[in-house]
Structure formats: C-alpha cells, structure tokens
Design a protein around this motif. Structure first.
Motif, PDB file in Angstrom:
ATOM      1  N   ARG A  70       0.831  -1.181   0.000  1.00  0.00           N
ATOM      2  CA  ARG A  70       0.000   0.000   0.000  1.00  0.00           C
ATOM      3  C   ARG A  70       0.873   1.240   0.000  1.00  0.00           C
ATOM      4  N   LEU A  71       0.426   2.228  -0.704  1.00  0.00           N
ATOM      5  CA  LEU A  71       1.166   3.472  -0.773  1.00  0.00           C
ATOM      6  C   LEU A  71       0.264   4.585  -0.279  1.00  0.00           C
ATOM      7  N   ALA A  72       0.858   5.630   0.155  1.00  0.00           N
ATOM      8  CA  ALA A  72       0.040   6.760   0.572  1.00  0.00           C
ATOM      9  C   ALA A  72       0.390   7.970  -0.272  1.00  0.00           C
ATOM     10  N   ILE A  73      -0.575   8.746  -0.528  1.00  0.00           N
ATOM     11  CA  ILE A  73      -0.322  10.016  -1.184  1.00  0.00           C
ATOM     12  C   ILE A  73      -0.633  11.096  -0.172  1.00  0.00           C
ATOM     13  N   LEU A  74       0.349  11.856   0.127  1.00  0.00           N
ATOM     14  CA  LEU A  74       0.127  12.925   1.090  1.00  0.00           C
ATOM     15  C   LEU A  74      -0.051  14.199   0.305  1.00  0.00           C
ATOM     16  N   ARG A 112       2.492  19.192   8.428  1.00  0.00           N
ATOM     17  CA  ARG A 112       2.475  18.248   7.314  1.00  0.00           C
ATOM     18  C   ARG A 112       3.694  17.327   7.382  1.00  0.00           C
ATOM     19  N   SER A 113       4.824  17.921   7.681  1.00  0.00           N
ATOM     20  CA  SER A 113       6.048  17.128   7.761  1.00  0.00           C
ATOM     21  C   SER A 113       5.956  16.097   8.869  1.00  0.00           C
ATOM     22  N   GLU A 114       5.352  16.507   9.966  1.00  0.00           N
ATOM     23  CA  GLU A 114       5.234  15.579  11.075  1.00  0.00           C
ATOM     24  C   GLU A 114       4.275  14.440  10.746  1.00  0.00           C
ATOM     25  N   ARG A 115       3.245  14.819  10.060  1.00  0.00           N
ATOM     26  CA  ARG A 115       2.287  13.798   9.639  1.00  0.00           C
ATOM     27  C   ARG A 115       2.970  12.790   8.726  1.00  0.00           C
ATOM     28  N   LEU A 116       3.804  13.303   7.868  1.00  0.00           N
ATOM     29  CA  LEU A 116       4.509  12.447   6.920  1.00  0.00           C
ATOM     30  C   LEU A 116       5.407  11.468   7.665  1.00  0.00           C
ATOM     31  N   LEU A 117       6.089  11.984   8.657  1.00  0.00           N
ATOM     32  CA  LEU A 117       6.984  11.147   9.449  1.00  0.00           C
ATOM     33  C   LEU A 117       6.184  10.047  10.137  1.00  0.00           C
ATOM     34  N   GLU A 118       5.070  10.450  10.646  1.00  0.00           N
ATOM     35  CA  GLU A 118       4.190   9.523  11.339  1.00  0.00           C
ATOM     36  C   GLU A 118       3.730   8.412  10.382  1.00  0.00           C
ATOM     37  N   SER A 130       4.738  12.396  -1.751  1.00  0.00           N
ATOM     38  CA  SER A 130       4.221  13.637  -1.200  1.00  0.00           C
ATOM     39  C   SER A 130       4.105  14.669  -2.297  1.00  0.00           C
ATOM     40  N   LEU A 131       2.936  15.200  -2.435  1.00  0.00           N
ATOM     41  CA  LEU A 131       2.741  16.222  -3.459  1.00  0.00           C
ATOM     42  C   LEU A 131       2.986  17.603  -2.883  1.00  0.00           C
ATOM     43  N   ARG A 145      13.853   4.757   6.468  1.00  0.00           N
ATOM     44  CA  ARG A 145      12.920   3.661   6.705  1.00  0.00           C
ATOM     45  C   ARG A 145      11.928   3.397   5.595  1.00  0.00           C
ATOM     46  N   THR A 146      11.469   4.430   4.972  1.00  0.00           N
ATOM     47  CA  THR A 146      10.459   4.265   3.942  1.00  0.00           C
ATOM     48  C   THR A 146      10.855   5.112   2.746  1.00  0.00           C
ATOM     49  N   THR A 147      10.633   4.582   1.589  1.00  0.00           N
ATOM     50  CA  THR A 147      10.943   5.372   0.408  1.00  0.00           C
ATOM     51  C   THR A 147       9.928   6.492   0.279  1.00  0.00           C
ATOM     52  N   VAL A 148      10.429   7.672   0.214  1.00  0.00           N
ATOM     53  CA  VAL A 148       9.532   8.811   0.085  1.00  0.00           C
ATOM     54  C   VAL A 148       9.944   9.625  -1.125  1.00  0.00           C
ATOM     55  N   VAL A 149       8.994   9.930  -1.965  1.00  0.00           N
ATOM     56  CA  VAL A 149       9.278  10.791  -3.104  1.00  0.00           C
ATOM     57  C   VAL A 149       8.498  12.068  -2.918  1.00  0.00           C
ATOM     58  N   ILE A 150       9.184  13.147  -2.975  1.00  0.00           N
ATOM     59  CA  ILE A 150       8.504  14.422  -2.804  1.00  0.00           C
ATOM     60  C   ILE A 150       8.434  15.128  -4.139  1.00  0.00           C
ATOM     61  N   SER A 151       7.237  15.376  -4.556  1.00  0.00           N
ATOM     62  CA  SER A 151       7.037  15.972  -5.859  1.00  0.00           C
ATOM     63  C   SER A 151       6.157  17.187  -5.660  1.00  0.00           C
ATOM     64  N   ALA A 152       6.768  18.222  -5.196  1.00  0.00           N
ATOM     65  CA  ALA A 152       5.988  19.363  -4.747  1.00  0.00           C
ATOM     66  C   ALA A 152       5.921  20.477  -5.775  1.00  0.00           C
ATOM     67  N   ASP A 153       4.741  20.995  -5.895  1.00  0.00           N
ATOM     68  CA  ASP A 153       4.614  22.199  -6.700  1.00  0.00           C
ATOM     69  C   ASP A 153       4.766  23.383  -5.763  1.00  0.00           C
TER      70      ASP A 153
END
Lengths: 342, 342
Positions: A70-74, A112-118, A130-131, A145-153
DNA sequence: ACGCAAAAAGTGATCGTTCACTATAGTCCT
DNA sequence: AGGACTATAGTGAACGATCACTTTTTGCGT
C-alpha cells in the motif's frame, strides 16, 4: 446494541485448509502463486475458498511479509483541483499492484512534515508520494525507513520544485503574441509562495525582455479573480497593455472583467491569456486562451518515480510535454494603433 | 543495488522494554493509556522510547486488536470536484481518531462494487464510506462484515439517494423568478443517470406547473457546456424563454453562449441560472446566478453517519441547509414585452 | 522391483502487539 | 499485626498469515 456484531467470524486460512483437508501452508501456496499443486488438491482448495467466500486477511499477511502493498499520497488540504492528478497516480500504482491511499494533511509545512513522518513510521506504507514539500530537516530521518518521493509544486523557501512549476508555455505564448504584433505586456502573477507562480513570473519577465517588448510591470496577485480585476484597475490611464498574461484562468476572468469595466474590448483592445483550462473558460465570451496541463500524466510520472525507487529500477525517462496551449477568442492581433505608440 | 536497504531494523516494543528494563506489556500499557505506571517506571519507558525513536507498528497492533483505525473512502474516478467533500469527510474522521484513505475506483457500477467488496474483506478497514452507489446484490454481503455507508449522489436505478440530490433550491429559484415576472421557463437537464440530475429535472417540472407558469420543455443534456449551447439552438424561433434553469454552471455558461449566438441578451432578454458556484462564474459577463453547495459539510455529515454506525451511536440530526442561492447578473426581470404574450 | 530425485504437502516458528490472567508490592483498616 | 484491597508489573497465548525446513508421495530409469 449488537447490530453489526451479528456478523459471523471471517473465515481464516485454517478454516479453508480444514474444509479442503489440506494444511494451511498448501492454501497459502495456492494464494500466492498458482503452482506446485496437484490438480486434484488445487480443485479442493478452490472449492473450499469459494464455499467459505474466503479472502486473505491483508493485515496478517502484511505482518508476516513486512510488506503492505500500500502506498500513501500525502497532499496539502485544499490544493487546487488535485483529483485528476490523483487519478493518474493511482492508476499507475494499481498497475504495479499497489493499493493507494490518499491522506490529506492540513496546516502548514511543519504539521504536514510531522504527519509524513508519522505515516512513514506507521509501518503501513511501503512508499509515500508527497505532493507537497516537507521540512528539509525531516527528510534525513525519512529516507532511512520508507521510500519517500517528494514531488511538490508548492513551496515555501524549499529547494526542489516540481514539474508543475515549469513555465515554458508562458514563453511560447508571449513569442506567439509578439509575432502577432503585440508590443506592450502586463502580467498578473499568482501567490508568490508558490513555486509555479514565481516561475511564471520569471518566465514572463525574461521573455518580454529577451524579445525587446515593453512591459507595464507585474501585479503580484494571489490566484484570485479579484486580483485580476484589481490589477487592471491599478494601471494608470495612459498605460494600456495590448496583452495581459494572467497566472491562471480565474485571474484571467477577473482581468477580462476589469478590462470591460474600463471600456477596453477583449480581444479588440487587449488580449488575455490564462492557465489551467478550466471547464467554463471555453464558453465564456470571449472564450479564454489557456494552457491545458496534463495532470493525469503528471501524477502518473510522480508515482512511477516512487515505484522505481521502491523496486530499485531506473525510472523510464519521458519527455513528452505536459502542456498544451489552447488558443481561443480572448487573444487576437493587437489594435491597429498600438504599433505606432512610442 | 542496496540504497534503501541500508536502513536498520525498526525498533520493536521488546527493544524498548529491554532498554527500559521492564516487560513489553508495561511499555504497551504506556502506549495505550498513560496510567497505572509508577512515575519512575514511566520515565524510564519514556526515555527508552525517545532514545530509540520508537513508534509502534500499526500493522501488528491491528493484527492483535482486530481494529485498524482506518477508513476508506471509495469514490468514482473523475467525479466532479470531490476534494472539498473529501476535506470535510476526512476532517470529521480524524476528529474521531480515524485514519482516512481515499481509494478511487474507475469503471462502472460493477467493477466499483467488486472493488468495494474487496476492500471490505481486506480486513484493513473498519468502515467504508462510499460516495458512489453499488449493486444492490453486493450490499447484502457487505454489511455482514464491515460497516459500509453508501452516500451516493450518482445512481443507476438505485434506491437511496444522497443529499446532493436535494433539488429544493431549484424550487426557490423558480419561485423568485416568477415573482419577478417571469412566465416562460426552459430547463437544460444533466445526465439522467445521476440522481441529482433527475431530481432537479423533476423539481423544475413540478414547480413550473404548480405556479402555473409556461414551460418550453426540458432538454436532456449531459452536464456539458456543449449541451447548453445545443439546448438553446434546439428551440424553435418563435419560442423564446424568459428564464433558463441550467443543471449546473458549465451548462449555464453554454446556455449564455448559445443565447448570445441567437442575438438574445442575458439577462435583458433571458435570465439564466446555474448550480455549483464554479470559481470563474463570478467574473463572467454577466456573472452567473448559481447555487453554492456546502460540500465540506456534506462530506462531514456522510462521515459522521459512518462513524455513528461504527460506534453504535445515534448520529446527531443536523438540518442546516447545505445550499445557498447566489443571485448575480445573469438573472433579472423579464423583458417588458414578455408579459403580454399569450 | 529397487533406488533416487523431483514434486507435493506438512510442521513448527515467527512477525510485533495486546489480551486475559497471575504475581508481587504497597496501603489501609480494624 | 493480620487480612483484605488496590496499584503496579509480568507471563504466556493469540491474532492470521508466511517462511524455512522436513517429510511424504510420485515418477522414472535401470
């Protein structure tokens, strides 16, 4: 008081095994890859599964395999319309066998960052896309620990900017307008906190200068229609642009409204361009010249990047443009007299 | 090749317990409710958790407690802009301590229903809020295992219709227009597969008849701007309505465009109303009379219903209206001559 | 018939937590 | 001071599936 509790217990793999008169392990084997089972056994297992209407408990599976699939989109709460982007992203993920959850995080960068960490540490996700940008300080912790890709506009003094910030269509639009004979430009920018707004603003300034055209300046707006109206009102009476580049369609609609307020005809006296290809833009009078952004593909590409990171595969390069300029009635040749102006 | 695998193993509750020199159970107790621990012990546990940067593995917890604390929102791919509705729903859920995931399901009713069943049986969700309808045949199976609330706007021969289908604002708009002197109405409906479209259509017909006004009929459109243009084109030259009720703002924009095409002034000759309060509507010329729908609250209410079902609590009744009519330039008094027509 | 490898099926342990108990220490009352 | 309680901490089992092994069955050549 009971209600939902009338539900009978979910059948487990052991129930299936008992009914099929095999061991749980055999059933498990059946579930993961349909191989190595004698036809007769296979049939018994299949029948038992059908009979009990069994479905594996994914939580238990995750527990053992240490993979959730499962993946999450933040994403930031209340961003501009994200649904198309999500559609693209989730289609790509599902094609690779992942569930996708969309988790929205309100507030600013910090919560938001904290939520992401959580989320990353919850053990529920294998990867997170993460968008929206996160604090640089968090990023170090994250990738362990987890692969995170940040693709922020969006961006608040953050480094990487996403593809949405690409403003080349602005360049092409101005070039085209200059070719039509336009000479005096004006730009109504979006909220300066957004990377995309800043990129469009900069592209505007660069291009107008490069082509030797005149600029009546930039009005720093906030993506709203009101800012479009105000921008036009702010112009001194002796300064009338022949073309206005608006940060998006909403602003452009405001600009058209403001121009009409001052008695300027669009596109007779002033041409106006937008961005986003909002639905109604096509039916306004005049219909709005705009930039159509392929948000599905954008989302899909971001997700592809995440999956590539997860599987240690090289992401396939893809340089198809995400943008398409749609010329409509709000842009035309400049008024005849304008070419004579100093 | 390695990259992400450099990550060290996540600390477990046992690691924390060992470091704090207590039993895992004590740590567990600390995690769930901060009570029943001696101050000295509590401090040791806290210190250990901080030192290891420990976070509980939610999958394992779910496994044992049989509760995931996570909800899913199933929604049709590409519905109208759902993000506001989601924002409301997820805020409500988070307030009750649930995670919310948004799962989108493309395709029609059948694949969506199957996806829903799959989700319900995956054991990952305690409740599911479906914003789209599912096959009645599936519903029986569903409610046995997971609480599912279906709050659908869209509907294909399905019974319950959601609140979005409430069309009373149409009634109020027509009443107001009649009071202004309007007498000849016309309706451009949305896609008949949508409960909301059918409800608006029916309310239009009922109200026009009840008030003794004349109706030039209903054009069955598909929510698109084009259908608005076509609807106007389809009117015979001797039939000019004084007011057009469009299914939504996009259609209304098309109607305005079509009217202009035929030389009718809006609102001089014809008044036009929309629905949705699309952003640019306010800046069009004429600006669009419309209905603002409180989607946040709608989403929030739907989620509240789900949570109430989950906890066996009675959902608190709430009859604040979700709708607000915004009168703008596209509606005005009918042209003087129109009152004399037969 | 026999041996032997490959195929098919089974066993026990394990993932990280929490539950239902049990055990120990501390407190208070009569 | 003894007993009954309460507060605090620990023990072993269990949630449902899969993994790494082991055991049994099957197939085949000689």
């Amino acid at each position: 008081m009971d209600g939902a509790d009338t539900a009978r217990r979910r059948p487990t793999i052991t129930d299936v095994a008992r009914l099929a008169e095999v061991s749980p392990q055999t059933v498990s084997r059946y579930l993961r890859f349909n191989g190595g089972l004698k036809p007769a056994t296979l049939e018994r297992v299949e029948k038992a599964i059908r009979e009990l209407d069994y479905r594996p408990n994914l939580v238990a599976r995750s527990m053992r395999t240490q993979k959730t699939g499962r993946l999450a989109i933040l994403m930031p709460a209340m961003a501009f319309n994200p649904s198309r982007m999500l559609a693209g992203a989730s289609a790509t993920a599902q094609a690779s066998g992942y569930f996708v959850d969309v988790v929205s995080a309100g507030g600013g960068v910090r919560p938001r960052s904290e939520r992401l960490l959580e989320l990353a540490d919850s053990g529920q996700y294998e990867g997170i896309l993460s968008l929206a940008p996160v604090l640089p300080s968090m990023e170090n912790k994250l990738h362990q620990r987890t692969t995170v890709v940040i693709s922020a506009d969006f961006d608040d003094e953050m480094r990487g900017i996403g593809e949405l910030a690409d403003a080349t269509p602005i360049v092409r639009m101005i070039e085209h307008l200059v070719a039509l004979g336009h000479s005096r430009f004006f730009h109504v920018a979006g909220d300066g906190h957004f990377a995309s707004a800043r990129a469009r603003r900069q592209s505007y300034l660069d291009t107008v200068e490069r082509l030797g055209a005149e600029s009546l300046g930039v009005f720093d707006g906030d993506w709203s229609g009101e800012s479009g109206i105000e921008a036009i009102r702010s112009l001194p009476s002796d300064a009338r642009p022949t073309a206005v580049i608006a940060a998006n369609d909403l602003v452009a609609a405001g600009v058209v409204r403001g121009a009409r307020e001052r008695g300027w005809d669009v596109p007779g006296d002033v041409s106006v361009t937008g961005w986003d290809n909002v639905g109604v833009g096509q039916f306004m009078t005049p219909s709005l010249t705009t930039v159509d952004v392929d948000l599905e593909r954008l989302g899909s590409k971001a997700m592809a990047k995440l999956i590539a990171g997860l599987t240690n595969t090289a992401p396939e390069p893809n340089d198809v443009s995400l943008f398409r300029i749609i010329w409509r009635e709000s842009t035309a040749e400049p008024p005849p007299g304008s070419r004579l102006a100093p």
